[in-house]
Design a protein around this motif. Structure first.
Motif, PDB file in Angstrom:
ATOM      1  N   PRO A  53       0.840  -1.198   0.000  1.00  0.00           N
ATOM      2  CA  PRO A  53       0.000   0.000   0.000  1.00  0.00           C
ATOM      3  C   PRO A  53       0.880   1.254   0.000  1.00  0.00           C
ATOM      4  O   PRO A  53       2.002   1.223   0.531  1.00  0.00           O
ATOM      5  N   PRO A  54       0.417   2.345  -0.570  1.00  0.00           N
ATOM      6  CA  PRO A  54       1.226   3.571  -0.554  1.00  0.00           C
ATOM      7  C   PRO A  54       1.558   4.004   0.877  1.00  0.00           C
ATOM      8  O   PRO A  54       0.699   3.989   1.754  1.00  0.00           O
ATOM      9  N   HIS A  55       2.811   4.335   1.086  1.00  0.00           N
ATOM     10  CA  HIS A  55       3.213   4.871   2.388  1.00  0.00           C
ATOM     11  C   HIS A  55       2.713   6.305   2.518  1.00  0.00           C
ATOM     12  O   HIS A  55       2.555   7.015   1.516  1.00  0.00           O
ATOM     13  N   VAL A  56       2.489   6.733   3.757  1.00  0.00           N
ATOM     14  CA  VAL A  56       2.018   8.097   4.005  1.00  0.00           C
ATOM     15  C   VAL A  56       3.106   8.976   4.624  1.00  0.00           C
ATOM     16  O   VAL A  56       2.918  10.179   4.799  1.00  0.00           O
ATOM     17  N   SER A  57       4.240   8.364   4.944  1.00  0.00           N
ATOM     18  CA  SER A  57       5.361   9.092   5.545  1.00  0.00           C
ATOM     19  C   SER A  57       6.585   8.192   5.510  1.00  0.00           C
ATOM     20  O   SER A  57       6.473   6.986   5.237  1.00  0.00           O
ATOM     21  N   THR A  58       7.734   8.754   5.809  1.00  0.00           N
ATOM     22  CA  THR A  58       8.936   7.929   5.933  1.00  0.00           C
ATOM     23  C   THR A  58       8.756   6.929   7.074  1.00  0.00           C
ATOM     24  O   THR A  58       9.165   5.767   6.976  1.00  0.00           O
ATOM     25  N   GLU A  59       8.141   7.391   8.163  1.00  0.00           N
ATOM     26  CA  GLU A  59       7.936   6.504   9.310  1.00  0.00           C
ATOM     27  C   GLU A  59       7.083   5.296   8.934  1.00  0.00           C
ATOM     28  O   GLU A  59       7.366   4.174   9.362  1.00  0.00           O
ATOM     29  N   SER A  60       6.034   5.499   8.137  1.00  0.00           N
ATOM     30  CA  SER A  60       5.177   4.365   7.772  1.00  0.00           C
ATOM     31  C   SER A  60       5.925   3.373   6.891  1.00  0.00           C
ATOM     32  O   SER A  60       5.629   2.177   6.907  1.00  0.00           O
ATOM     33  N   ALA A  61       6.917   3.857   6.136  1.00  0.00           N
ATOM     34  CA  ALA A  61       7.763   2.953   5.344  1.00  0.00           C
ATOM     35  C   ALA A  61       8.679   2.147   6.256  1.00  0.00           C
ATOM     36  O   ALA A  61       8.834   0.932   6.088  1.00  0.00           O
ATOM     37  N   ILE A  62       9.276   2.802   7.239  1.00  0.00           N
ATOM     38  CA  ILE A  62      10.152   2.112   8.187  1.00  0.00           C
ATOM     39  C   ILE A  62       9.367   1.042   8.951  1.00  0.00           C
ATOM     40  O   ILE A  62       9.901  -0.025   9.265  1.00  0.00           O
ATOM     41  N   ASP A  63       8.085   1.298   9.204  1.00  0.00           N
ATOM     42  CA  ASP A  63       7.231   0.332   9.896  1.00  0.00           C
ATOM     43  C   ASP A  63       7.115  -0.998   9.155  1.00  0.00           C
ATOM     44  O   ASP A  63       6.727  -2.008   9.746  1.00  0.00           O
ATOM     45  N   CYS A  64       7.416  -1.012   7.860  1.00  0.00           N
ATOM     46  CA  CYS A  64       7.138  -2.175   7.017  1.00  0.00           C
ATOM     47  C   CYS A  64       8.344  -3.076   6.764  1.00  0.00           C
ATOM     48  O   CYS A  64       8.254  -4.017   5.973  1.00  0.00           O
ATOM     49  N   PHE A  65       9.470  -2.806   7.400  1.00  0.00           N
ATOM     50  CA  PHE A  65      10.622  -3.692   7.233  1.00  0.00           C
ATOM     51  C   PHE A  65      10.267  -5.116   7.652  1.00  0.00           C
ATOM     52  O   PHE A  65       9.411  -5.329   8.511  1.00  0.00           O
ATOM     53  N   ALA A  66      10.965  -6.098   7.093  1.00  0.00           N
ATOM     54  CA  ALA A  66      10.653  -7.511   7.327  1.00  0.00           C
ATOM     55  C   ALA A  66      10.901  -7.950   8.767  1.00  0.00           C
ATOM     56  O   ALA A  66      10.325  -8.936   9.224  1.00  0.00           O
ATOM     57  N   ALA A  67      11.774  -7.235   9.484  1.00  0.00           N
ATOM     58  CA  ALA A  67      12.045  -7.547  10.895  1.00  0.00           C
ATOM     59  C   ALA A  67      11.829  -6.296  11.727  1.00  0.00           C
ATOM     60  O   ALA A  67      12.192  -5.189  11.312  1.00  0.00           O
ATOM     61  N   THR A  68      11.249  -6.465  12.921  1.00  0.00           N
ATOM     62  CA  THR A  68      11.021  -5.308  13.787  1.00  0.00           C
ATOM     63  C   THR A  68      12.345  -4.650  14.182  1.00  0.00           C
ATOM     64  O   THR A  68      12.404  -3.448  14.398  1.00  0.00           O
ATOM     65  N   THR A  69      13.395  -5.451  14.257  1.00  0.00           N
ATOM     66  CA  THR A  69      14.726  -4.940  14.596  1.00  0.00           C
ATOM     67  C   THR A  69      15.189  -3.893  13.585  1.00  0.00           C
ATOM     68  O   THR A  69      15.946  -2.977  13.930  1.00  0.00           O
ATOM     69  N   CYS A  70      14.732  -4.034  12.332  1.00  0.00           N
ATOM     70  CA  CYS A  70      15.127  -3.102  11.262  1.00  0.00           C
ATOM     71  C   CYS A  70      14.381  -1.775  11.358  1.00  0.00           C
ATOM     72  O   CYS A  70      14.786  -0.793  10.721  1.00  0.00           O
ATOM     73  N   CYS A  71      13.281  -1.750  12.083  1.00  0.00           N
ATOM     74  CA  CYS A  71      12.415  -0.571  12.113  1.00  0.00           C
ATOM     75  C   CYS A  71      13.044   0.504  12.991  1.00  0.00           C
ATOM     76  O   CYS A  71      12.673   0.690  14.162  1.00  0.00           O
ATOM     77  N   LEU A  72      13.992   1.202  12.414  1.00  0.00           N
ATOM     78  CA  LEU A  72      14.788   2.181  13.150  1.00  0.00           C
ATOM     79  C   LEU A  72      15.260   3.246  12.176  1.00  0.00           C
ATOM     80  O   LEU A  72      15.735   2.930  11.079  1.00  0.00           O
ATOM     81  N   GLY A  73      15.087   4.495  12.555  1.00  0.00           N
ATOM     82  CA  GLY A  73      15.563   5.606  11.740  1.00  0.00           C
ATOM     83  C   GLY A  73      16.178   6.670  12.631  1.00  0.00           C
ATOM     84  O   GLY A  73      15.700   6.901  13.744  1.00  0.00           O
ATOM     85  N   VAL A  74      17.247   7.294  12.151  1.00  0.00           N
ATOM     86  CA  VAL A  74      17.947   8.312  12.933  1.00  0.00           C
ATOM     87  C   VAL A  74      18.345   9.460  12.012  1.00  0.00           C
ATOM     88  O   VAL A  74      18.736   9.236  10.862  1.00  0.00           O
ATOM     89  N   ARG A  75      18.216  10.672  12.517  1.00  0.00           N
ATOM     90  CA  ARG A  75      18.777  11.821  11.803  1.00  0.00           C
ATOM     91  C   ARG A  75      19.188  12.884  12.816  1.00  0.00           C
ATOM     92  O   ARG A  75      18.571  13.003  13.881  1.00  0.00           O
TER      93      ARG A  75
END
Length: 198
Positions: A120-142
């Motif tokens: 489904p279309p993402h609505v934000s960068t965060e919603s894209a990060i939510d979709c990684f195959a492992a929860t461990t990957c769901c991490l973003g930093v800036r």
């Protein structure tokens, strides 16, 4: 280890660990100059740096690339994304690392062809990060202008510090999870990889 500490101390531990990877901190500093909407450095370069620090390996050990996600739904053309990618190639040209930049507003346009399932279309960068195959990957930093770091970690940080890989069956298919975790386990045998749910 940090996985059992209060969240504020985990965040301090995350920054301490990530700061040991000079390539990563250089990528974050340079990425900020691109002024991309909603951007994060994300995925493997983050949690794998933590794994390396936790297991006494060199901080950049085994990291294939450095991912930068941003979200711009004002222009969904490949040409607009490609212009950003080319600008990034200039900014990161002399870095000894592969830097991948992707507009997460466009993922739904190519995901099914690549992975065999619709996204489904993402609505934000965060919603894209939510979709990684492992929860461990769901991490973003800036980095933020005030010198702090913005950290997006919807599943927390305990698994990252405890070297646990947990499936996230939201969009990515099981084979993506199993292919990635097999590579990670060969590089970091200390990992605990939890099975995909039936």
């Amino acid at each position: 280890m940090f996985g059992r500490l209060p969240l504020s101390e985990q965040l301090d531990g995350l920054r301490s660990a990530l700061s040991q990877n000079e390539t990563l901190t250089d990528v974050m500093t340079r990425a900020a100059t691109l002024e991309l909407p909603g951007w994060y450095v994300t995925a493997g370069c983050l949690f794998q740096t933590v794994w390396n620090v936790a297991t006494g390996r060199p901080p950049a050990n085994g990291i294939k690339d450095y991912d930068i996600f941003y979200f711009d739904d004002s222009n969904l053309s490949w040409e607009a994304e490609d212009a950003v990618i080319k600008a990034g190639k200039t900014v990161f040209a002399d870095l000894p690392a592969v830097v991948e930049i992707r507009n997460e507003a466009r993922v739904h346009l190519w995901y099914e062809q690549k992975f065999g399932v619709p996204c489904p279309p993402h609505v934000s960068t965060e919603s894209a990060i939510d979709c990684f195959a492992a929860t461990t990957c769901c991490l973003g930093v800036r980095p933020e202008p005030d010198g702090g770091w913005r950290v997006y970690a919807p599943h927390g940080l305990s698994d990252v510090f405890n070297l646990v890989v947990r499936p996230n069956p939201v969009v990515a298919p099981q084979e993506v999870y199993e292919t990635k975790t097999a590579r990670w386990k060969s590089e970091w045998p200390e990992l605990t990889v939890l099975p995909w749910p039936n």
